[in-house]
Scaffold this motif. Sequence first.
Motif, PDB file in Angstrom:
ATOM      1  N   ILE A 103       0.865  -1.089  -0.061  1.00 15.38           N
ATOM      2  CA  ILE A 103      -0.029  -0.006   0.077  1.00 15.38           C
ATOM      3  C   ILE A 103       1.103   1.164  -0.214  1.00 15.38           C
ATOM      4  O   ILE A 103       2.095   1.132   0.379  1.00 15.38           O
ATOM      5  N   GLU A 104       0.430   2.379  -0.215  1.00 14.40           N
ATOM      6  CA  GLU A 104       0.973   3.569  -0.224  1.00 14.40           C
ATOM      7  C   GLU A 104       0.758   4.409   1.080  1.00 14.40           C
ATOM      8  O   GLU A 104      -0.437   4.649   1.486  1.00 14.40           O
ATOM      9  N   PRO A 105       1.897   4.902   1.837  1.00 14.49           N
ATOM     10  CA  PRO A 105       1.510   5.557   2.856  1.00 14.49           C
ATOM     11  C   PRO A 105       1.268   7.248   2.404  1.00 14.49           C
ATOM     12  O   PRO A 105       1.226   7.283   1.408  1.00 14.49           O
ATOM     13  N   PHE A 106       0.959   8.000   3.541  1.00 15.36           N
ATOM     14  CA  PHE A 106       0.577   9.109   3.005  1.00 15.36           C
ATOM     15  C   PHE A 106       1.101  10.007   4.216  1.00 15.36           C
ATOM     16  O   PHE A 106       1.335   9.758   5.211  1.00 15.36           O
ATOM     17  N   ARG A 107       1.111  11.290   3.892  1.00 16.96           N
ATOM     18  CA  ARG A 107       1.453  12.317   4.926  1.00 16.96           C
ATOM     19  C   ARG A 107       0.307  13.163   5.510  1.00 16.96           C
ATOM     20  O   ARG A 107      -0.668  13.013   4.947  1.00 16.96           O
ATOM     21  N   ALA A 108       0.736  13.976   6.530  1.00 22.08           N
ATOM     22  CA  ALA A 108      -0.661  14.835   7.063  1.00 22.08           C
ATOM     23  C   ALA A 108      -1.179  15.787   5.929  1.00 22.08           C
ATOM     24  O   ALA A 108      -0.342  16.621   5.528  1.00 22.08           O
ATOM     25  N   ASP A 109      -2.391  15.944   6.076  1.00 23.98           N
ATOM     26  CA  ASP A 109      -3.005  16.728   5.127  1.00 23.98           C
ATOM     27  C   ASP A 109      -3.613  17.854   6.168  1.00 23.98           C
ATOM     28  O   ASP A 109      -4.833  17.539   6.719  1.00 23.98           O
ATOM     29  N   HIS A 110      -2.835  18.782   6.515  1.00 23.68           N
ATOM     30  CA  HIS A 110      -3.213  19.695   7.539  1.00 23.68           C
ATOM     31  C   HIS A 110      -4.694  20.307   7.201  1.00 23.68           C
ATOM     32  O   HIS A 110      -5.376  20.697   8.168  1.00 23.68           O
ATOM     33  N   ALA A 111      -4.834  20.823   6.242  1.00 24.84           N
ATOM     34  CA  ALA A 111      -6.190  21.715   5.862  1.00 24.84           C
ATOM     35  C   ALA A 111      -7.417  20.482   6.270  1.00 24.84           C
ATOM     36  O   ALA A 111      -8.283  21.086   6.793  1.00 24.84           O
ATOM     37  N   ALA A 112      -7.304  19.225   5.754  1.00 27.83           N
ATOM     38  CA  ALA A 112      -8.436  18.166   6.016  1.00 27.83           C
ATOM     39  C   ALA A 112      -8.464  18.111   7.309  1.00 27.83           C
ATOM     40  O   ALA A 112      -9.469  18.078   8.060  1.00 27.83           O
ATOM     41  N   LEU A 113      -7.253  18.030   8.120  1.00 25.24           N
ATOM     42  CA  LEU A 113      -7.355  17.824   9.725  1.00 25.24           C
ATOM     43  C   LEU A 113      -7.928  18.917  10.412  1.00 25.24           C
ATOM     44  O   LEU A 113      -8.724  18.749  11.437  1.00 25.24           O
ATOM     45  N   ASP A 114      -7.402  20.301   9.993  1.00 23.28           N
ATOM     46  CA  ASP A 114      -8.098  21.421  10.471  1.00 23.28           C
ATOM     47  C   ASP A 114      -9.503  21.412  10.248  1.00 23.28           C
ATOM     48  O   ASP A 114     -10.265  21.697  11.275  1.00 23.28           O
TER      49      ASP A 114
END
Length: 399
Positions: A103-114
């Motif tokens: 699988i592909e890892p991902f990084r934090a999407d700060h806009a979506a988290l906010d």
Amino acid sequence: MTHYASQPSLPERYVRLAHAIDAHLPGFIDGYGGDPAWADRTPRGPADLKREAADLAEHVADVPEDTRRRWLAAQVRAMHTAARMLCGEGVPYADEVRGLYDIEPFRADHAALDAGLRALDAALPGCGTLAERKAALRERVAVPRGDILRVAEPIMTELRARTQARFGLPQGEDFRIGLVTNRPWSGYNWPLGNLQSRIDINTDLPVLLTALPDLLAHEGYPGHHTEHATKEQKLVRERGWSEHHLQLLNAPECVVSEGIATNALDAVMNKGEVRAWLTGDLARVAGLDAGDVAAMLDAQAAQSSLKGVSAAAAMMLHGEGRPEREVLDFLMHYSSVPEAQARMSLEFITQPTLRAYIFTYPVGGELVAGVLAAQGTAGYARLLSEPVTPGELREMRVD
């Protein structure tokens, strides 16, 4: 290639190699219910394990059954990745996730988290900070430790009945539930073989009524226990594929398993049914206020976009080399929890066998949700009974 007194079958070599890796990396094997003679943990050097994995991959290519061959090939690639790491090869973290889990890892999407935090803030009742209001509401819907098993009983009865009606269950399957402490997870299913499991519920943190049906579906019906028992019956007992006596923690099968478990409650109940059940009969059984239960359900729905926080934190820590303090602050902020609880999440993602595993939850969950949306009950039933790889999941969700 390692030689034995007599040439072992491919499943035996697979099981023996897994146990040899587990001798170096405890926890690599999640469960085994097969021939004890194959569970050989005699010390073998990492270089030998790497050669054995490469040789085993060549033999897997000759397996005639397409479904079995694809699944074994993905599993053995993960074993080869684990052996490379044991040899001291510098495998970048993203490649570790890819190599072990396909699988592909991902990084934090700060806009979506906010945006998720804003939705949660709007959903939480009361006064005070977001973290304070969340903690207060959690306390009001927590099931006392002494009542957890009593409240769990009608939940398991209903989930089992629905699973039996929709998917069927092997005759003789069963599990027992225990309460534990000092663990980095909320619940765990231990496959024991012979269609049996043990489910542990961690009581270090409050066990919320609103989370209990999902937790028991995840670990029991129609989640991990159901998958393990069904595959043991259909793949081992009926087809003789003995490799399925074994469950590995660091392999692509876990993406499918966690995807199955993450979507288990949705596979047998719609959200309206769950809400009515929790705010009605289950709130009365637990002695909790139905209004508080409803408010917690709204809060849980609002924070659905925050489910990948721990995986994003793992990428920050292992993939980007961020300081542990920064990662801990990230967990506290986006999970809206006190430091002690954030440290439990940090402990999970720093354990050798779990540091990459954390991606199986959000990625597997999304893939299986896609299968449910595209194929419904039939697609979920296939995942419970057939060996499927993450690549096949990606294809199934768009059929």
